[in-house]
Design a protein around this motif. Sequence first.
Motif, PDB file in Angstrom:
ATOM      1  N   THR A 337      34.483  40.038  46.264  1.00 48.54           N
ATOM      2  CA  THR A 337      35.281  41.232  45.982  1.00 48.54           C
ATOM      3  C   THR A 337      35.292  41.580  44.501  1.00 48.54           C
ATOM      4  N   SER A 338      35.195  40.582  43.636  1.00 45.78           N
ATOM      5  CA  SER A 338      35.215  40.873  42.198  1.00 45.78           C
ATOM      6  C   SER A 338      33.980  41.658  41.777  1.00 45.78           C
ATOM      7  N   LYS A 383      29.158  44.295  56.557  1.00 43.12           N
ATOM      8  CA  LYS A 383      29.196  43.462  57.759  1.00 43.12           C
ATOM      9  C   LYS A 383      30.470  42.611  57.807  1.00 43.12           C
ATOM     10  N   ASP A 384      31.083  42.413  56.644  1.00 43.24           N
ATOM     11  CA  ASP A 384      32.255  41.544  56.533  1.00 43.24           C
ATOM     12  C   ASP A 384      33.464  42.296  55.993  1.00 43.24           C
ATOM     13  N   ASP A 385      33.543  43.590  56.259  1.00 40.65           N
ATOM     14  CA  ASP A 385      34.596  44.398  55.654  1.00 40.65           C
ATOM     15  C   ASP A 385      35.985  43.888  55.996  1.00 40.65           C
ATOM     16  N   ASP A 386      36.172  43.397  57.234  1.00 37.33           N
ATOM     17  CA  ASP A 386      37.492  42.921  57.633  1.00 37.33           C
ATOM     18  C   ASP A 386      37.875  41.657  56.864  1.00 37.33           C
ATOM     19  N   ILE A 387      36.922  40.758  56.669  1.00 33.39           N
ATOM     20  CA  ILE A 387      37.199  39.519  55.938  1.00 33.39           C
ATOM     21  C   ILE A 387      37.512  39.816  54.477  1.00 33.39           C
ATOM     22  N   LEU A 388      36.718  40.677  53.864  1.00 35.36           N
ATOM     23  CA  LEU A 388      36.918  40.989  52.444  1.00 35.36           C
ATOM     24  C   LEU A 388      38.228  41.737  52.243  1.00 35.36           C
ATOM     25  N   MET A 393      44.250  41.894  50.852  1.00 35.67           N
ATOM     26  CA  MET A 393      45.626  42.041  51.349  1.00 35.67           C
ATOM     27  C   MET A 393      46.439  40.779  51.099  1.00 35.67           C
ATOM     28  N   GLY A 394      45.761  39.632  51.176  1.00 38.12           N
ATOM     29  CA  GLY A 394      46.450  38.380  50.889  1.00 38.12           C
ATOM     30  C   GLY A 394      46.892  38.275  49.442  1.00 38.12           C
ATOM     31  N   LYS A 395      46.244  39.042  48.572  1.00 37.41           N
ATOM     32  CA  LYS A 395      46.625  39.082  47.158  1.00 37.41           C
ATOM     33  C   LYS A 395      47.632  40.202  46.889  1.00 37.41           C
ATOM     34  N   GLY A 396      48.000  40.926  47.953  1.00 35.84           N
ATOM     35  CA  GLY A 396      48.953  42.027  47.782  1.00 35.84           C
ATOM     36  C   GLY A 396      48.314  43.309  47.330  1.00 35.84           C
ATOM     37  N   ILE A 397      47.003  43.427  47.525  1.00 32.55           N
ATOM     38  CA  ILE A 397      46.305  44.646  47.098  1.00 32.55           C
ATOM     39  C   ILE A 397      46.109  45.583  48.282  1.00 32.55           C
TER      40      ILE A 397
END
Length: 397
Positions: A337-338, A383-388, A393-397
Amino acid sequence: METNAAFAGVTCTDCAETFEAADAPGRCPSCGGVLDVEYDYDALDVSRETFEDRGERSQWRYRELLPFAREAAVTTDEGGTPLVSVPALAEEFGVEAVYVKDEGRNPTGTIDDRAQSVAATAAREADATDVALASTGDDGQSAAAYAARAGLESHTFVPTRASFTNKAMVNVHGGDMSVVEGRIGDADAAFADAVDEHDDWHPVQVFSTPFAHEGLKTTYFEVAEALDWTAPDHVINPTGRGAGLYALYKAATEVADLGLVADVPQVHAAQAEGCAPIVRAFEEERDSHEPWDAPDTICGRIEIPDPVGSPLALEALRESGGDAVAAPDPEILEGATSLAESAGLELGASSGAAVAAAYALHERDAFDADDVLVLVNAGAGSKDDDILRSHLMGKGI
């Protein structure tokens, strides 16, 4: 089979017996070991200009270093992917340059298109009617696409956790898909049973055929040519079965032996802490892995608890002077993500392991100021949009 002039057969990496291509489409007929393609390099008359003068951008521009003639190729113009500079990472690591080899730009969004192009070519040359593999997802979609291109039936065995996108696209390409309860080991077992029952099915899974990982080699050929025929100092590869890692090293030694490139880079394995059998074997100085008892990582592409290619991958690491890194899932996802946020690059979740490994190697003082790094992105982030997205979201973003 219509093979290239320099093709010298396939050799078992366990018992060292050599076979004609038509006699060994899968594993070693003598001992069941992994087969590898061999070439007579003295029969090759190639130079840098041989490749530079060709107009096509696909991986088949390097046809002399592939098993089959260009006319025989099953291809959708895979390869020719960009080597993208990431100056911010270079500055952070204090090195000359960092690049991402972005394999997400391939036709089905994955480096596996290179492998399946060559594997499907081998199957069609062998007059096969069906191909089969077990897949974590990406290579299953790719195999279905290239089987369709070749006019073959495909049979893919995927674990339940494989992504919806990959499973859907197997069917879109007309492939037969068996969703196997459990993880990749269960899909591998189902694939092996099915091949035993259907001796006319041609395997296209890496290391279940000698031809799939030959296509992966072309990733490095493109890197070397993009860098004006100089070797990067480090190549960091997200590692599951070990095929990509070994293919990169094999390609690097081939172009060095042919005098096209002077040096061989250090190749590094990047795995997830929750499933790192190759890293553990490397750290324990063993020649092969021990199966990982309880795999636990969100990075499904590299969650391979029993990688048959570990001896070849470990050889590549040691012969090149490379290293092996296991990173926790949060660091892997942050790596992917970075780069999306800072460099506009869409890395697959598992390929974030290459970024996380680069940070770990930097902390180990593995890099010099004049070093050039290449990080391999094995598949598209979409292909991994849900995971990323879940990571953000886990970081509050």
